[in-house]
Design a protein around this motif. Structure first.
Motif, PDB file in Angstrom:
ATOM      1  N   THR A 116     -34.711 -14.325 -30.706  1.00 25.64           N
ATOM      2  CA  THR A 116     -35.326 -15.655 -30.812  1.00 25.64           C
ATOM      3  C   THR A 116     -34.852 -16.385 -32.066  1.00 25.64           C
ATOM      4  O   THR A 116     -34.558 -17.581 -32.035  1.00 25.64           O
ATOM      5  CB  THR A 116     -36.871 -15.509 -30.843  1.00 25.64           C
ATOM      6  OG1 THR A 116     -37.279 -14.786 -29.688  1.00 25.64           O
ATOM      7  CG2 THR A 116     -37.561 -16.860 -30.844  1.00 25.64           C
ATOM      8  N   SER A 138     -33.880 -13.155 -25.660  1.00 22.54           N
ATOM      9  CA  SER A 138     -35.271 -13.416 -26.018  1.00 22.54           C
ATOM     10  C   SER A 138     -35.436 -14.932 -26.030  1.00 22.54           C
ATOM     11  O   SER A 138     -34.516 -15.661 -25.678  1.00 22.54           O
ATOM     12  CB  SER A 138     -35.579 -12.865 -27.408  1.00 22.54           C
ATOM     13  OG  SER A 138     -35.319 -11.502 -27.457  1.00 22.54           O
ATOM     14  N   GLY A 139     -36.582 -15.389 -26.450  1.00 23.81           N
ATOM     15  CA  GLY A 139     -36.761 -16.827 -26.637  1.00 23.81           C
ATOM     16  C   GLY A 139     -37.749 -17.452 -25.679  1.00 23.81           C
ATOM     17  O   GLY A 139     -38.075 -18.637 -25.826  1.00 23.81           O
ATOM     18  N   ALA A 140     -38.229 -16.682 -24.675  1.00 25.57           N
ATOM     19  CA  ALA A 140     -39.168 -17.297 -23.739  1.00 25.57           C
ATOM     20  C   ALA A 140     -40.444 -17.724 -24.468  1.00 25.57           C
ATOM     21  O   ALA A 140     -40.885 -18.874 -24.353  1.00 25.57           O
ATOM     22  CB  ALA A 140     -39.498 -16.321 -22.612  1.00 25.57           C
ATOM     23  N   VAL A 141     -40.988 -16.802 -25.241  1.00 31.83           N
ATOM     24  CA  VAL A 141     -42.219 -17.132 -25.953  1.00 31.83           C
ATOM     25  C   VAL A 141     -41.926 -18.194 -27.031  1.00 31.83           C
ATOM     26  O   VAL A 141     -42.623 -19.221 -27.118  1.00 31.83           O
ATOM     27  CB  VAL A 141     -42.858 -15.861 -26.583  1.00 31.83           C
ATOM     28  CG1 VAL A 141     -44.078 -16.223 -27.408  1.00 31.83           C
ATOM     29  CG2 VAL A 141     -43.246 -14.869 -25.484  1.00 31.83           C
ATOM     30  N   GLY A 142     -40.851 -17.977 -27.785  1.00 29.75           N
ATOM     31  CA  GLY A 142     -40.486 -18.926 -28.857  1.00 29.75           C
ATOM     32  C   GLY A 142     -40.282 -20.339 -28.323  1.00 29.75           C
ATOM     33  O   GLY A 142     -40.816 -21.313 -28.863  1.00 29.75           O
ATOM     34  N   ASN A 158     -34.104 -11.030 -19.254  1.00 31.89           N
ATOM     35  CA  ASN A 158     -35.223 -10.998 -20.195  1.00 31.89           C
ATOM     36  C   ASN A 158     -36.297 -10.109 -19.589  1.00 31.89           C
ATOM     37  O   ASN A 158     -36.254  -9.789 -18.397  1.00 31.89           O
ATOM     38  CB  ASN A 158     -35.772 -12.405 -20.459  1.00 31.89           C
ATOM     39  CG  ASN A 158     -36.663 -12.476 -21.709  1.00 31.89           C
ATOM     40  OD1 ASN A 158     -36.890 -11.485 -22.407  1.00 31.89           O
ATOM     41  ND2 ASN A 158     -37.174 -13.673 -21.994  1.00 31.89           N
ATOM     42  N   ASP A 190     -42.021 -11.456 -19.092  1.00 36.10           N
ATOM     43  CA  ASP A 190     -43.197 -11.487 -19.978  1.00 36.10           C
ATOM     44  C   ASP A 190     -44.443 -12.033 -19.300  1.00 36.10           C
ATOM     45  O   ASP A 190     -45.568 -11.739 -19.705  1.00 36.10           O
ATOM     46  CB  ASP A 190     -42.896 -12.353 -21.209  1.00 36.10           C
ATOM     47  CG  ASP A 190     -41.807 -11.761 -22.075  1.00 36.10           C
ATOM     48  OD1 ASP A 190     -41.873 -10.555 -22.356  1.00 36.10           O
ATOM     49  OD2 ASP A 190     -40.879 -12.497 -22.456  1.00 36.10           O
ATOM     50  N   GLU A 196     -40.125  -5.058 -26.506  1.00 40.85           N
ATOM     51  CA  GLU A 196     -39.207  -5.926 -27.253  1.00 40.85           C
ATOM     52  C   GLU A 196     -37.819  -5.824 -26.627  1.00 40.85           C
ATOM     53  O   GLU A 196     -37.523  -4.868 -25.919  1.00 40.85           O
ATOM     54  CB  GLU A 196     -39.211  -5.619 -28.759  1.00 40.85           C
ATOM     55  CG  GLU A 196     -39.463  -4.189 -29.157  1.00 40.85           C
ATOM     56  CD  GLU A 196     -38.335  -3.265 -28.758  1.00 40.85           C
ATOM     57  OE1 GLU A 196     -37.184  -3.707 -28.810  1.00 40.85           O
ATOM     58  OE2 GLU A 196     -38.629  -2.123 -28.384  1.00 40.85           O
ATOM     59  N   ASN A 197     -37.004  -6.817 -26.927  1.00 38.42           N
ATOM     60  CA  ASN A 197     -35.741  -6.911 -26.210  1.00 38.42           C
ATOM     61  C   ASN A 197     -34.615  -6.040 -26.776  1.00 38.42           C
ATOM     62  O   ASN A 197     -33.560  -5.943 -26.163  1.00 38.42           O
ATOM     63  CB  ASN A 197     -35.297  -8.375 -26.145  1.00 38.42           C
ATOM     64  CG  ASN A 197     -35.995  -9.103 -25.015  1.00 38.42           C
ATOM     65  OD1 ASN A 197     -36.826  -8.532 -24.316  1.00 38.42           O
ATOM     66  ND2 ASN A 197     -35.651 -10.371 -24.814  1.00 38.42           N
ATOM     67  N   GLY A 215     -39.993 -13.741 -33.193  1.00 39.71           N
ATOM     68  CA  GLY A 215     -39.455 -12.622 -32.420  1.00 39.71           C
ATOM     69  C   GLY A 215     -40.384 -11.415 -32.487  1.00 39.71           C
ATOM     70  O   GLY A 215     -41.471 -11.475 -33.048  1.00 39.71           O
ATOM     71  N   THR A 216     -39.927 -10.313 -31.923  1.00 40.00           N
ATOM     72  CA  THR A 216     -40.794  -9.137 -31.857  1.00 40.00           C
ATOM     73  C   THR A 216     -40.216  -7.934 -32.612  1.00 40.00           C
ATOM     74  O   THR A 216     -40.934  -7.242 -33.316  1.00 40.00           O
ATOM     75  CB  THR A 216     -41.009  -8.729 -30.374  1.00 40.00           C
ATOM     76  OG1 THR A 216     -41.442  -9.882 -29.664  1.00 40.00           O
ATOM     77  CG2 THR A 216     -42.058  -7.651 -30.245  1.00 40.00           C
ATOM     78  N   GLY A 217     -38.944  -7.669 -32.442  1.00 42.48           N
ATOM     79  CA  GLY A 217     -38.349  -6.452 -33.011  1.00 42.48           C
ATOM     80  C   GLY A 217     -38.068  -6.578 -34.501  1.00 42.48           C
ATOM     81  O   GLY A 217     -38.139  -7.635 -35.091  1.00 42.48           O
TER      82      GLY A 217
HETATM   83  N1  GLU Z   1     -39.233 -11.201 -24.245  1.00 42.47           N
HETATM   84  C1  GLU Z   1     -39.658 -11.936 -25.428  1.00 42.47           C
HETATM   85  C2  GLU Z   1     -39.302 -13.424 -25.292  1.00 42.47           C
HETATM   86  O1  GLU Z   1     -38.463 -13.797 -24.504  1.00 42.47           O
HETATM   87  C3  GLU Z   1     -38.977 -11.503 -26.664  1.00 42.47           C
HETATM   88  C4  GLU Z   1     -39.143 -10.114 -27.090  1.00 42.47           C
HETATM   89  C5  GLU Z   1     -38.344  -9.890 -28.385  1.00 42.47           C
HETATM   90  O2  GLU Z   1     -38.247 -10.827 -29.210  1.00 42.47           O
HETATM   91  O3  GLU Z   1     -37.825  -8.794 -28.562  1.00 42.47           O
HETATM   92  O4  GLU Z   1     -39.858 -14.218 -26.033  1.00 42.47           O
END
Ligand code: GLU
Length: 267
Positions: free
Chosen positions: A16, A53-57, A135, A138, A151-152, A213-215
């Motif tokens: 992200t 990643s980036g769906a949540v962001g 992805n 989520d 996490e990704n 992000g998560t990781g």
């Molecule tokens: N799957 C989550 C997303 O797209 C991200 C997980 C991660 O940042 O590792 O936001």
């Protein structure tokens, strides 16, 4: 030695922090550069799978939220909005170079029960000259029942394994694995090559992570362990400067390379 010219099938994990600003809005300049370079690598005959990643962001950005949601329904709703925006962005940007993309959303459940379908689809997409963009799903993955991948970095390692990739590249907001915490120790240096992931390396990984992000480094090291055990090399490099990908493919030293186990047997 590590030689990138032999790497044809490449999984690239984009975090992200690479794709968006801290606001969750798209980092347009960086994404433009990145997509151009990836389209170029694709045109050179490499098979590319993106784990993005980036769906949540991006959902946070699109909905103008001020912080990452904490409750599951909101998180999943935000991911649903953001995933749509994310794919819209990739599709538009790659279209400029006549590159077709596809979306694959995975869950732990699918990976444990429908692996061969995922494998076959990935293979067929690559044969069609498409760039699959993966992805975690989520919106439906269930945290409470531990059916979430989480996490990704782990997801990217799983995808590299099932796609039988030659290389996994993790682009993040850090230059590579440092000898010690670079925020605390100004003398900390990026380790260019890790031949074996031992306790020392795990200790160096510490914790951390960005706001959206998560990781952190720890999840990247466990991803490295997973892929190198399966005979796949991995690189951690900074995503802030996508041009460095050209350096990497010119066989210059970039980030940290984790060498696959039994490297000498492979090459
Ligand atoms: N799957 C989550 C997303 O797209 C991200 C997980 C991660 O940042 O590792 O936001």
């Amino acid at each position: 030695m590590f030689d990138i010219s032999s790497k044809k099938r490449i999984v690239l994990k984009l975090g992200t922090s690479t794709l968006t600003h801290k606001t969750g809005k798209l980092n347009i300049r960086r994404m433009k550069n990145l997509i151009q370079i990836l389209a170029d690598l694709h045109n050179s005959g490499r098979e590319i799978i993106i784990v993005s990643s980036g769906a949540v962001g991006m959902g946070i950005g699109k909905l103008n939220l001020t912080s990452k949601p904490t409750d599951t329904p909101t998180k999943q709703a935000v991911a649903a909005v953001g995933q749509c925006e994310l794919m819209h962005t990739y599709d538009n940007m790659f279209e400029k170079y006549n590159v077709t993309v596809a979306q694959i959303l995975l869950t732990k459940h699918i990976l444990s029960n429908g692996l061969s379908n995922v494998q076959n689809t990935l293979q067929r997409l690559l044969e069609m000259g498409v760039i699959p963009i993966v992805n975690e799903n989520d919106t439906v993955a269930i945290d409470e029942l531990e059916l979430k991948i989480g996490e990704n970095d782990s997801l990217a390692a799983m995808v590299a394994n099932i796609a039988d990739a030659d290389l996994l590249i993790i682009m993040s907001d850090i230059d590579g694995l440092y000898s010690s915490d670079p925020h605390k120790n100004p003398d900390a240096k990026v380790i260019p090559v890790v031949e074996r992931i031992d306790e020392n390396i795990v200790e160096m990984a510490g914790g951390a992570g960005s706001a959206l992000g998560t990781g952190g480094m720890a999840t990247k090291i466990s991803a490295a362990k997973m892929v190198t055990d399966a005979g796949i090399d991995m690189i951690i490099m900074n995503g802030k400067d996508p041009e460095k990908l050209y350096d990497l493919f010119d066989n210059k030293e970039v980030g940290t390379v984790f060498l696959a186990k039994n490297y000498s047997d492979k090459s």
